[in-house]
Design a protein around this motif. Structure first.
Motif: not given
Lengths: 372, 454
Positions: B328, B450, B452
């Protein structure tokens, strides 16, 4: 086509930026009153704690004067007793390095820097030439100096009493002891007077989010004390966390040999009470870091940060309670328990310094920053 | 196509917009340097710290003690010379080099807009910004009324890249669907008059500002480009940047962007600005009537055009380098800088270092404030390349103090965009053995979430 794009875009922006009419339903306004937080701190916690300490310090001064006038076992015992009472009360104040306390070039520097430098004290006693106002005497006055003078001068009580009566430097010891308590008394009175006359209003009214507002300074002072005054000084440094080997002679109340744990627990209680906004006299709670965090986190999933912090304080307390009442003895017997206590305290630093400060979004005006 | 492109490259246009741009740029830069000096930041950022965080590959660029002031002085003087157009080429090269040197001295002070200034001044080295309305004209008794159109377009293109890439970077789930980090930042602006206690606390405001900020960045170059929407767009530029200036401590950047946006206006608009300046200059009694007026032609176009082309390809490709890293982006920050990612993260960390003797296993913790300023410590705590560089500094320091078999371990917790703090660095990795490189840093622990999007 162009016109249409411009139209859609401007409509989007107008809707996004300028409509304030549809905010009445569903939206929340800033209902958190930071001034109330500061008021609760000042009126129910800080000032009562200072006043309590003021009384106990006056008692200590009285009993020290009595001991100096007639050094014997009774007056020594009385002085020691009031010393411990005042020292415990002090644990509630060391974190308030704000206002007059800060303006005095750090009030706590004159009250609780340990370990003491014995040679400075002995030299002062011998020559009579010492100036407690200079930085080089920070570690030769305050509670740690009293600890040395009341407990550490000789191997037994008779020997200590002799230092103040029959010793050839008896007058020197008396003068030094008196000078130390007078200095503590004077500075404390200055700070208390300031809080109860002008500073209280100043403190309460400075609730903005700027680098110099009392709210932001208080948050910083609070965390600094927890990290340095409590975590490092009381536990970490003596346990050797910051050095190659443990340093058992660096515990608080080293010469007394019984109270380092009690003082640490008192300090942890003070920290947790401030966090929860618990009144100094009583069990009522008010606006606090806890309620502020709960307000900011209303929409957040998962465990409440305020609960994590309280749980961590509780865990640290359990770890400290498991230690010997004399940390020096604990370090020499089994230092791993000391470092375990340190680790528990340390985890809360992360919650306070990272998560709490991020939630409050305290302004720190170092330089330009665009958040990246 | 080829002929059309050739024609384009030969299309002339008025030199006035570039002259106004040069003046505006020089004046803003001079003010920035004066402001930086005035705040005492040269001292606190570059003179006082014992240790400086370098950019990978630029470790040789360091502050030079009290002489650092000279670099700033040089930078300020060259900015002034750029503004008045005296010895322009030398001045802009000096400015580019001195400003970039300053930027590279310590990455603690990294800001996207400093990078923008470096990049823009590099481009300006190749542009004839002194062709018109400059002291150089006066000295040579010669002025150029027209210059190639692409020179002005290149500035517009660079500005457009900055906005559009900044907009693309906002297309991520934190920004759009969690209103992060504005949801943390805006409520803390409760002091603002009128809007502080009501507006800034509303959740819909956080979302509205996130979305309109994204739309603004993506659309504004196009709105500035087309004549019919230009004034509207410029009003937006002024509003947007003044508003961000009120909200955030971003210094001169908003004003620089407002002045930069003027380049999109046509020549008449700039001639009017210049005529105002002419009135101010009247006492100097400069008679430009006798000067020769010419059309500006590049003599070394064969070298300059490829340089500009490579420069723009780099500008468009470099920000996407993050795609080469597995984890990430916001968490590891590998490929984060120099990519127009502005105001995207609220990130804080707490990192402590342990110096261990590999043979005995004994160790001790370091007090970071012994080595770092509060700002350095803050920046170090959540950026892996800072952590690694500092670990090496500590290792070297304690080795030179006589410690044996030195290992350096870090314990780090980082909170990103309102998430609870998580462990950040593998506590079992001896950072003293790890080397800085462009390869992914395996000792960064993964983010348990996460994000996105871009």
């Amino acid at each position: 086509m162009l016109k249409k794009i411009a139209l859609v875009f401007s409509l989007a922006l107008i809707v996004a930026c300028s409509s304030s009419d549809d905010s009445s339903q569903g939206g929340t306004t800033d209902t958190f009153d930071r001034s109330a937080l500061l008021k609760n701190l000042a009126d129910n916690i800080i000032i009562p704690a200072y006043q309590d300490f003021g009384i106990k310090l006056t008692n200590l001064k009285g009993s020290i004067n009595a001991f100096v006038a007639t050094p014997n076992q009774n007056t020594l015992d009385a002085a020691r007793k009031t010393w411990l009472t005042a020292y415990s009360a002090w644990q509630h104040l060391e974190m308030y390095n704000i206002g007059k306390a800060e303006a005095l070039n750090q009030y706590y520097y004159f009250m609780n820097i340990y370990p003491v430098t014995v040679s400075d004290i002995e030299n002062g006693v011998l020559t009579g030439a010492f100036d407690l106002n200079t930085p080089s005497y920070h570690d030769a006055q305050g509670f740690p100096a009293l600890d040395y003078l009341l407990y550490g001068l000789a191997a037994d009580d008779a020997g200590i009493i002799a230092k103040f009566s029959t010793d050839k430097n008896a007058q020197g010891y008396k003068d030094y002891l008196t000078a130390v308590i007078n200095q503590m008394d004077k500075l404390t009175k200055d700070v208390i007077t300031d809080w109860t006359t002008v500073y209280r209003d100043q403190f309460v009214n400075s609730s903005q989010n700027t680098a110099t507002s009392s709210l932001n300074k208080f948050v910083n002072d609070y965390i600094f004390y927890y990290e340095k005054g409590l975590r490092a000084n009381k536990i970490g440094i003596p346990a050797g966390v910051f050095s190659s080997t443990p340093l058992p002679n660096k515990v608080e109340g080293y010469y007394n040999q019984k109270v380092s744990k009690a003082l640490s627990l008192e300090a942890l209680n003070a920290v947790q009470n401030v966090f929860n906004g618990k009144s100094f006299n009583g069990s009522a709670t008010g606006a606090s870091f806890k309620t502020y965090l709960d307000y900011l986190e209303t929409n957040k999933e998962g465990e409440k940060l305020s609960m994590l912090i309280n749980n961590q304080f509780d865990l640290a307390r359990t770890k400290i309670q498991a230690l010997d009442s004399n940390f020096s003895a604990q370090i020499n017997a089994d230092n791993s328990k000391m470092t375990a206590a340190y680790d528990a305290l340390q985890r809360a630093v992360v919650y306070l310094k990272v998560d709490m400060v991020q939630a409050f979004n305290i302004s720190v005006d170092y330089i330009d920053a665009d958040g990246d | 196509m080829n002929t059309r492109f050739k024609t384009y490259l030969n299309t002339p246009t008025s030199a006035a917009p570039l002259a106004v741009f040069r003046i505006g740029f020089g004046v803003m830069m001079l003010l920035s340097i004066v402001r930086f000096w005035w705040h005492g930041w040269i001292k606190t950022l570059y003179v006082l710290p014992k240790f400086h965080f370098s950019y990978y590959g630029f470790e040789w660029i360091k502050p030079i003690g009290d002489y650092t002031y000279l670099i700033f002085a040089l930078c300020g003087i060259s900015a002034f010379l750029v503004a008045i157009g005296l010895k322009y080429r030398l001045a802009i090269i000096t400015f580019f080099l001195s400003f970039t040197y300053i930027e590279l001295m310590d990455k603690t002070a990294y800001l996207n807009h400093y990078y923008f200034i470096s990049v823009l001044s590099f481009l300006m080295v190749f542009l004839p910004a002194n062709a018109y309305f400059s002291v150089d004209n006066l000295l040579k008794k010669r002025t150029y009324t027209s210059i190639p159109k692409w020179t002005i377009d290149s500035i517009k293109l660079l500005v457009s890249i900055v906005y559009i890439y900044a907009g693309l970077a906002k297309l991520n789930s934190d920004w759009l669907f969690k209103a992060m980090p504005l949801r943390i930042w805006l409520p803390s602006k409760y002091d603002l008059p009128f809007v502080g206690v009501s507006f800034m606390q509303q959740e819909w405001v956080h979302y509205a500002m996130s979305w309109s900020g994204m739309l603004y960045d993506l659309c504004i170059p196009f709105l500035l480009f087309y004549k019919r929407t230009r004034w509207f767009a410029f009003a937006l530029v002024v509003f947007f940047h003044v508003f961000t200036r009120v909200l955030f401590p971003i210094g001169m950047f908003p004003y620089i962007m407002i002045v930069t946006a003027l380049i999109f206006f046509d020549a008449n608009f700039h001639r009017r600005i210049l005529s105002v300046i002419k009135i101010l200059l009247k006492p100097l009694n400069i008679n430009s009537q006798t000067w020769r007026a010419e059309v500006y032609h590049y003599t070394n176009r064969k070298i300059i055009l490829p340089i500009i082309a490579v420069f723009f390809v780099f500008q468009m490709v470099f920000p996407f380098r993050y795609l080469l890293y597995p984890d990430e982006l916001f968490w590891t920050e590998e490929g984060y800088r120099f990519s127009w990612r502005v105001m995207l993260m609220e990130k804080m960390g707490y990192t402590t270092f342990k110096i261990v003797d590999a043979e005995t296993g004994h160790g001790f913790l370091v007090d970071n404030s012994d080595f770092l300023t509060p700002l350095q410590e803050k920046q170090m705590s959540f950026q892996p390349d800072f952590i690694l560089e500092y670990a090496h500094y500590l290792g070297d320091h304690f080795k030179s103090q006589g410690h044996k078999n030195v290992q350096v371990f870090a314990e780090s917790y980082v909170a990103l965009n309102g998430r609870l703090s998580q462990p950040y660095i593998n506590t079992t990795t001896d950072l003293y053995k790890e080397k800085e490189s462009f390869r992914p840093k395996r000792w960064i622990l993964p983010l348990h979430d996460e994000i996105k999007g871009f």
